[in-house]
Motif scaffolding. Structure first.
Motif, PDB file in Angstrom:
ATOM      1  N   ALA A 101      42.991  27.416  81.525  1.00  0.00           N
ATOM      2  CA  ALA A 101      43.476  28.797  81.459  1.00  0.00           C
ATOM      3  C   ALA A 101      43.943  29.282  82.826  1.00  0.00           C
ATOM      4  O   ALA A 101      44.765  30.187  82.926  1.00  0.00           O
ATOM      5  N   LYS A 102      43.430  28.664  83.902  1.00  0.00           N
ATOM      6  CA  LYS A 102      43.808  29.049  85.264  1.00  0.00           C
ATOM      7  C   LYS A 102      44.883  28.128  85.840  1.00  0.00           C
ATOM      8  O   LYS A 102      45.162  28.171  87.027  1.00  0.00           O
ATOM      9  N   GLY A 103      45.453  27.260  85.024  1.00  0.00           N
ATOM     10  CA  GLY A 103      46.494  26.354  85.490  1.00  0.00           C
ATOM     11  C   GLY A 103      46.014  24.920  85.515  1.00  0.00           C
ATOM     12  O   GLY A 103      44.927  24.601  85.023  1.00  0.00           O
ATOM     13  N   PRO A 104      46.814  24.013  86.114  1.00  0.00           N
ATOM     14  CA  PRO A 104      46.443  22.601  86.133  1.00  0.00           C
ATOM     15  C   PRO A 104      45.230  22.343  87.020  1.00  0.00           C
ATOM     16  O   PRO A 104      45.012  23.033  88.017  1.00  0.00           O
ATOM     17  N   LEU A 105      44.437  21.351  86.637  1.00  0.00           N
ATOM     18  CA  LEU A 105      43.242  20.967  87.378  1.00  0.00           C
ATOM     19  C   LEU A 105      43.130  19.449  87.336  1.00  0.00           C
ATOM     20  O   LEU A 105      43.215  18.857  86.256  1.00  0.00           O
ATOM     21  N   GLU A 106      42.963  18.835  88.500  1.00  0.00           N
ATOM     22  CA  GLU A 106      42.753  17.393  88.525  1.00  0.00           C
ATOM     23  C   GLU A 106      41.293  17.123  88.184  1.00  0.00           C
ATOM     24  O   GLU A 106      40.389  17.735  88.751  1.00  0.00           O
ATOM     25  N   VAL A 107      41.078  16.222  87.239  1.00  0.00           N
ATOM     26  CA  VAL A 107      39.728  15.842  86.833  1.00  0.00           C
ATOM     27  C   VAL A 107      39.560  14.342  87.031  1.00  0.00           C
ATOM     28  O   VAL A 107      40.528  13.592  87.051  1.00  0.00           O
ATOM     29  N   THR A 108      38.316  13.928  87.171  1.00  0.00           N
ATOM     30  CA  THR A 108      37.991  12.519  87.348  1.00  0.00           C
ATOM     31  C   THR A 108      37.164  12.061  86.163  1.00  0.00           C
ATOM     32  O   THR A 108      36.211  12.742  85.758  1.00  0.00           O
ATOM     33  N   VAL A 109      37.511  10.915  85.597  1.00  0.00           N
ATOM     34  CA  VAL A 109      36.734  10.338  84.510  1.00  0.00           C
ATOM     35  C   VAL A 109      35.431   9.805  85.109  1.00  0.00           C
ATOM     36  O   VAL A 109      35.462   8.968  86.017  1.00  0.00           O
ATOM     37  N   VAL A 110      34.290  10.313  84.631  1.00  0.00           N
ATOM     38  CA  VAL A 110      33.006   9.891  85.178  1.00  0.00           C
ATOM     39  C   VAL A 110      32.188   9.044  84.213  1.00  0.00           C
ATOM     40  O   VAL A 110      31.240   8.379  84.621  1.00  0.00           O
ATOM     41  N   ALA A 111      32.542   9.067  82.917  1.00  0.00           N
ATOM     42  CA  ALA A 111      31.813   8.245  81.938  1.00  0.00           C
ATOM     43  C   ALA A 111      32.665   8.077  80.685  1.00  0.00           C
ATOM     44  O   ALA A 111      33.449   8.961  80.329  1.00  0.00           O
ATOM     45  N   ILE A 112      32.476   6.936  80.053  1.00  0.00           N
ATOM     46  CA  ILE A 112      33.125   6.661  78.773  1.00  0.00           C
ATOM     47  C   ILE A 112      32.046   6.141  77.842  1.00  0.00           C
ATOM     48  O   ILE A 112      31.324   5.199  78.175  1.00  0.00           O
ATOM     49  N   ASP A 113      31.923   6.789  76.677  1.00  0.00           N
ATOM     50  CA  ASP A 113      30.926   6.386  75.691  1.00  0.00           C
ATOM     51  C   ASP A 113      31.618   6.332  74.334  1.00  0.00           C
ATOM     52  O   ASP A 113      31.765   7.354  73.661  1.00  0.00           O
ATOM     53  N   GLY A 114      32.078   5.144  73.967  1.00  0.00           N
ATOM     54  CA  GLY A 114      32.788   4.976  72.701  1.00  0.00           C
ATOM     55  C   GLY A 114      34.074   5.759  72.692  1.00  0.00           C
ATOM     56  O   GLY A 114      34.951   5.554  73.524  1.00  0.00           O
ATOM     57  N   ASP A 115      34.186   6.717  71.772  1.00  0.00           N
ATOM     58  CA  ASP A 115      35.390   7.534  71.657  1.00  0.00           C
ATOM     59  C   ASP A 115      35.314   8.815  72.478  1.00  0.00           C
ATOM     60  O   ASP A 115      36.195   9.667  72.373  1.00  0.00           O
TER      61      ASP A 115
END
Length: 152
Positions: A101-115
């Motif tokens: 809602a405040k615009g673009p934000l860079e995020v980092t993938v920290v975990a993957i659990d199945g889907d």
């Protein structure tokens, strides 16, 4: 000449974590050049640089609130993999762009659990105290162009 608002400072620095381990450094690279008093660097570092002059070397401990900010748990989210519009395979450590809602934000993938994929929108150093080891290389007056338009 001392570092003061609207003056151009050139500094070399290295950042270290709470255990003294190096995080990043300008040594071996170009120094940081910034206009003092414009908020373009961490508030704690800018405050520690005020009044310093070329040749000064010092260390300063910077708390999260004056550095990279506190961690915000609301920026840690688990989403269905299908909601991600990542080009290629999603992996831990990957940087993705999220629309908020405040615009673009860079995020980092920290975990993957199945889907499900957990992403973190906090700065990697948010919530951490850092030590800056600083050497002031130069201080000068800003040019009229820099005063009007900033560095760039």
């Amino acid at each position: 000449m001392d570092i003061a608002d609207r003056r151009i400072a050139t500094v070399h620095f290295s950042l270290h974590d709470e255990q003294g381990q190096p995080i990043t450094s300008t040594h071996g690279h170009a120094p940081l050049v910034y206009m003092h008093g414009t908020g373009s660097i961490m508030p704690g570092l800018e405050q520690a640089l005020a009044g310093r002059s070329a040749g000064d070397a010092f260390s300063v401990t910077i708390a999260p609130d004056a550095g990279f900010g506190p961690r915000h748990e609301a920026l840690l989210q688990t989403l269905p993999r299908a909601r991600l519009q990542a080009g290629g395979e999603v992996r831990v450590g990957a940087k993705l762009s999220a629309q908020t809602a405040k615009g673009p934000l860079e995020v980092t993938v920290v975990a993957i659990d199945g889907d499900n994929v957990t992403v973190d929108g906090n700065h990697p150093l948010a919530g951490r105290t850092v030590e800056a080891r600083v050497e002031v290389v130069d201080v000068r007056l800003a040019t009229p162009h820099e005063q009007q338009f900033g560095l760039g």
